[in-house]
Design a protein around this motif. Structure first.
Motif, mmCIF file in Angstrom:
data_model
loop_
_atom_site.group_PDB
_atom_site.id
_atom_site.type_symbol
_atom_site.label_atom_id
_atom_site.label_comp_id
_atom_site.label_asym_id
_atom_site.label_seq_id
_atom_site.Cartn_x
_atom_site.Cartn_y
_atom_site.Cartn_z
ATOM 1 N N GLU A 51 29.719 54.487 0.702
ATOM 2 C CA GLU A 51 28.363 54.040 0.959
ATOM 3 C C GLU A 51 27.617 55.051 1.833
ATOM 4 O O GLU A 51 28.216 55.869 2.526
ATOM 5 C CB GLU A 51 28.356 52.666 1.661
ATOM 6 N N CYS A 52 26.292 54.920 1.807
ATOM 7 C CA CYS A 52 25.472 55.733 2.697
ATOM 8 C C CYS A 52 25.444 55.094 4.077
ATOM 9 O O CYS A 52 25.960 53.984 4.273
ATOM 10 C CB CYS A 52 24.049 55.861 2.137
ATOM 11 N N LEU A 53 24.832 55.785 5.026
ATOM 12 C CA LEU A 53 24.798 55.281 6.401
ATOM 13 C C LEU A 53 24.117 53.933 6.492
ATOM 14 O O LEU A 53 24.519 53.077 7.294
ATOM 15 C CB LEU A 53 24.077 56.300 7.304
ATOM 16 N N GLY A 65 30.402 52.177 10.273
ATOM 17 C CA GLY A 65 29.240 52.856 10.839
ATOM 18 C C GLY A 65 29.478 53.275 12.268
ATOM 19 O O GLY A 65 29.119 54.385 12.677
ATOM 20 N N ALA A 66 30.115 52.402 13.057
ATOM 21 C CA ALA A 66 30.407 52.742 14.451
ATOM 22 C C ALA A 66 31.387 53.902 14.523
ATOM 23 O O ALA A 66 31.254 54.795 15.379
ATOM 24 C CB ALA A 66 30.960 51.515 15.172
ATOM 25 N N ALA A 82 30.600 57.540 16.222
ATOM 26 C CA ALA A 82 31.469 58.000 17.301
ATOM 27 C C ALA A 82 32.062 59.374 17.007
ATOM 28 O O ALA A 82 32.446 60.112 17.935
ATOM 29 C CB ALA A 82 32.591 56.980 17.532
ATOM 30 N N SER A 83 32.136 59.745 15.710
ATOM 31 C CA SER A 83 32.715 61.042 15.358
ATOM 32 C C SER A 83 31.730 62.192 15.560
ATOM 33 O O SER A 83 32.115 63.359 15.466
ATOM 34 C CB SER A 83 33.169 61.025 13.889
ATOM 35 N N LEU A 84 30.461 61.872 15.808
ATOM 36 C CA LEU A 84 29.440 62.902 15.968
ATOM 37 C C LEU A 84 29.341 63.355 17.414
ATOM 38 O O LEU A 84 29.781 62.660 18.330
ATOM 39 C CB LEU A 84 28.082 62.369 15.501
ATOM 40 N N GLY A 85 28.760 64.513 17.612
ATOM 41 C CA GLY A 85 28.518 65.041 18.947
ATOM 42 C C GLY A 85 27.410 66.067 18.892
ATOM 43 O O GLY A 85 26.886 66.396 17.816
ATOM 44 N N VAL A 122 28.677 58.651 3.038
ATOM 45 C CA VAL A 122 29.279 59.141 4.277
ATOM 46 C C VAL A 122 30.783 59.226 4.039
ATOM 47 O O VAL A 122 31.462 58.189 3.909
ATOM 48 C CB VAL A 122 28.961 58.214 5.469
ATOM 49 N N ALA A 123 31.305 60.437 3.915
ATOM 50 C CA ALA A 123 32.738 60.613 3.639
ATOM 51 C C ALA A 123 33.566 60.048 4.801
ATOM 52 O O ALA A 123 33.176 60.168 5.967
ATOM 53 C CB ALA A 123 33.031 62.102 3.433
#
Length: 507
Positions: free
Chosen positions: A44-46, A54-55, A59-62, A39-40
C-alpha cells in the motif's frame, strides 16, 4: 479546484509507471484505484498503510532520507508527521535527500516552510488543495513543479540552487515569490496565474522563461534583479506589470500585453527592448545606461515557431478587442538620450523634469495631444485654437488658467508654468529637426513661442513684441494670418489714395 477527499486525481484509468497501491479499485468505475506509490515492503501507499506499518515506516526515516510518494494523497496531518520524521534536531528544519511527490494530492495545507531539499524535489502535476507554503525553503537540486495545481502558493525567500520548473503550473489564488533566489534556470512558460503574482525583490541569477505566461491580476517584480540575459514574455497581464526599481544587469527583451507597465526608478544596465500591447507605460525616474526602445506591437504575439499565442496558450483575455496602442504616462526624471519610442501615443505623457529631450528619438506614428476644436471661450472672449501638437503639461496649465476645453491635471498634481514648458518645446523641436522632420518641428516652435509670450517672468516689452508677432503672422508660421494683414494694409492704402489722392508736385 475541489475534489472529495476520497476521490482525488490519483484515481485514473491509466496505470502509473511505478508500483502503485491500487486501493479502492473498482472494475466498473476506477479499475486502477489509488495510484500512490507503494511503501516497500508493503503493498500500500503511505495514505493506506495500517497504523502499525505506517508508524514503522515513519520511524525508519531520519534527516536526509529520500522520499518517494508519487501519486499519494496526503492529508495535512499525515504530511506533518512525514516531515517531522525527517526533521534535523540541530536546525529544527525538515531535511530531505531526493523527494518525489509527482502527481501527489495534498488535501489540506502543505507546510513545507523552511524545508531543505538536498537533492531533486519533484512535484510535477501535484495538486495542492490547500495553501502550499514553501517560504524560506532551500532546493539544493532541481525543483520540478511543472503542471502542478496550486490553490495558494507561498514561496517567499525560497532558494532554488538548481533549476526551477514551473511550466504550465496553475495558481488559482495569489502566488508569492517575494525575495526568492533563483540560482539556476527559472521556467514559468505557459504558467497561469489566475490572481496576483508577486516576485518583489527576487533574484534571477540565470536565464528565465516566461513565454506564454498569463496573469489574471497584477504581476509585481518590484525591486527584483535579473543578472543574465532576460526574456520576459510574450506574456499577458490583465492588470499591472510592475517592473519598478528592477535592475536589469544584462540585455533584456520584454514582450507583454498588459493594461499598465510601471518602470519607475528601473535600472537598465544593458540594452533593452520593450514590445507592448494595450499598455500605459510609466518610465518616471528610470535610469538608462544603454539604449532602450519601446515599440507598440500591432498584432498579437507569436512564438518562434509562428504559433499565434493569442489563439493558443497566451490568451489576452479582457484586453483583447481593445485599442492595442501603447500610451506613455510619464518620462519625468528620465535621461532620454538613449530612449527610442516607436508608434507610441504621447498625448498624456508628462515630460517635465526629463533631460536630453533633444536626443529623444520618435519613430513611426508618435502622436501628441491637440488643442480643443471649435469656438470656445476664455471668460467672455470667444477663441478658436490653431491645430498643432501640444504637450500634456500645456493642457494642464491652460485648464488651470480657465481656458475651456483643455484637459486638467489630476487632483494634487503639480502644474508647471510657461517658463518650464518653453524649454521642453525647444528640445523636442531640435529632436524633430535632427530627425529631418522639419514640418512637425514647426508645431514645437509655435508652442515654445506661445509659452514665452505667456511667461510673466519675461520683460513686458518682449511679451508685447511676441504678442504682435503672434497676431501678425502666428510667429511666422501662419501664412493666412500674414496674408490677411497684407491684404488689409493694401486695402487701407488704396482707400487712402482714393480719398486724398497723391500730392501734386510743384511746377
Amino acid at each position: 479546484m475541489t475534489y472529495p477527499p476520497d476521490r482525488t486525481a490519483q484515481f485514473s484509468t491509466t496505470a502509473p509507471p511505478w508500483p502503485y497501491c491500487g486501493h479502492g479499485a473498482d472494475p466498473a468505475g476506477s479499475p486502477i484505484g489509488c495510484r500512490g506509490r507503494r511503501v516497500a515492503p508493503h503493498g500500500e501507499c503511505l495514505a493506506h498503510l495500517g497504523d502499525s506499518h505506517g508508524a514503522d515506516y515513519l520511524a525508519s526515516l531520519g534527516p536526509g532520507s529520500d522520499l518517494d510518494h508519487r501519486g499519494t494523497s496526503l492529508t495535512e496531518d499525515l504530511l506533518n508527521r512525514l516531515l517531522d520524521a525527517v526533521r534535523d534536531p540541530a536546525t529544527q528544519r525538515p531535511y530531505l535527500g531526493a523527494a518525489r511527490f509527482d502527481t501527489a494530492s495534498f488535501l489540506g495545507d502543505a507546510e513545507f516552510g523552511g524545508t531543505h531539499f538536498r537533492d531533486e524535489a519533484g512535484f510535477e502535476q501535484a495538486v495542492f488543495l490547500g495553501v502550499a507554503r514553501f517560504a524560506a525553503t532551500e532546493f539544493g537540486g532541481d525543483a520540478q513543479f511543472e503542471r502542478a495545481r496550486f490553490r495558494g502558493a507561498q514561496f517567499r525567500e525560497a532558494r532554488f540552487d538548481g533549476r526551477a520548473w514551473f511550466g504550465e503550473a496553475r495558481f488559482s489564488e495569489e502566488a508569492r515569490f517575494d525575495r526568492a533566489r533563483f540560482a539556476g534556470y527559472a521556467r514559468f512558460g505557459l504558467a497561469r496565474f489566475l490572481n496576483n503574482a508577486a516576485f518583489g525583490g527576487a533574484q534571477f541569477l540565470e536565464n528565465i522563461g516566461f513565454q506564454g505566461t498569463r496573469f489574471g491580476g497584477h504581476a509585481w517584480f518590484h525591486g527584483a534583479r535579473f543578472e543574465r540575459e532576460s526574456r520576459l514574455g510574450p506574456l499577458a497581464c490583465a492588470g499591472s506589470l510592475d517592473l519598478s526599481a528592477v535592475v536589469f544587469a544584462a540585455p533584456a527583451v520584454i514582450e507583454a500585453a498588459a493594461e499598465k507597465v510601471w518602470c519607475i526608478r528601473t535600472r537598465w544596465e544593458a540594452t533593452a527592448v520593450l514590445r507592448l500591447r494595450y499598455a500605459t507605460v510609466d518610465l518616471g525616474e528610470t535610469v538608462l545606461a544603454h539604449p532602450l526602445s519601446i515599440t507598440a506591437q500591432p498584432a498579437p504575439f507569436t512564438d518562434r515557431t509562428g504559433t499565434d499565442w493569442s489563439q493558443g496558450a497566451l490568451d489576452e483575455g479582457d484586453l483583447g478587442g481593445r485599442d492595442a496602442r501603447v500610451h506613455m504616462a510619464s518620462l519625468r526624471g528620465v535621461d532620454a538620450a538613449h530612449l527610442t519610442l516607436h508608434d507610441v501615443d504621447l498625448t498624456h505623457c508628462l515630460l517635465s523634469g526629463a533631460v536630453h529631450l533633444d536626443q529623444l528619438r520618435l519613430e513611426g506614428e508618435c502622436t501628441l495631444g491637440l488643442p480643443p476644436a471649435g469656438v470656445l471661450r476664455h471668460g467672455r472672449i470667444p477663441m478658436r485654437w490653431t491645430a498643432r501638437q501640444t504637450l500634456a503639461e500645456e493642457h494642464h496649465w491652460r485648464a488651470a488658467q480657465g481656458y475651456d476645453g483643455w484637459t486638467a491635471a489630476s487632483a494634487g498634481a503639480p502644474v508647471p508654468g510657461p517658463s518650464a514648458l518653453a524649454p521642453l518645446y525647444r528640445h523636442l523641436r531640435k529632436s524633430f529637426e535632427d530627425g529631418k522632420n522639419e514640418p512637425d518641428s514647426a508645431d514645437f516652435y509655435y508652442g515654445e513661442m506661445e509659452m514665452r509670450r505667456h511667461d510673466l517672468k519675461r520683460p513686458r516689452a518682449e511679451c508685447a513684441l511676441l504678442a504682435l508677432y503672434w497676431a501678425v503672422s502666428g510667429y511666422g508660421l501662419r501664412a493666412s494670418r500674414a496674408l490677411a494683414w497684407l491684404l488689409g494694409a493694401m486695402a487701407v492704402t488704396v482707400l487712402v489714395m482714393m480719398l486724398w489722392g497723391l500730392p501734386r508736385a510743384d511746377a
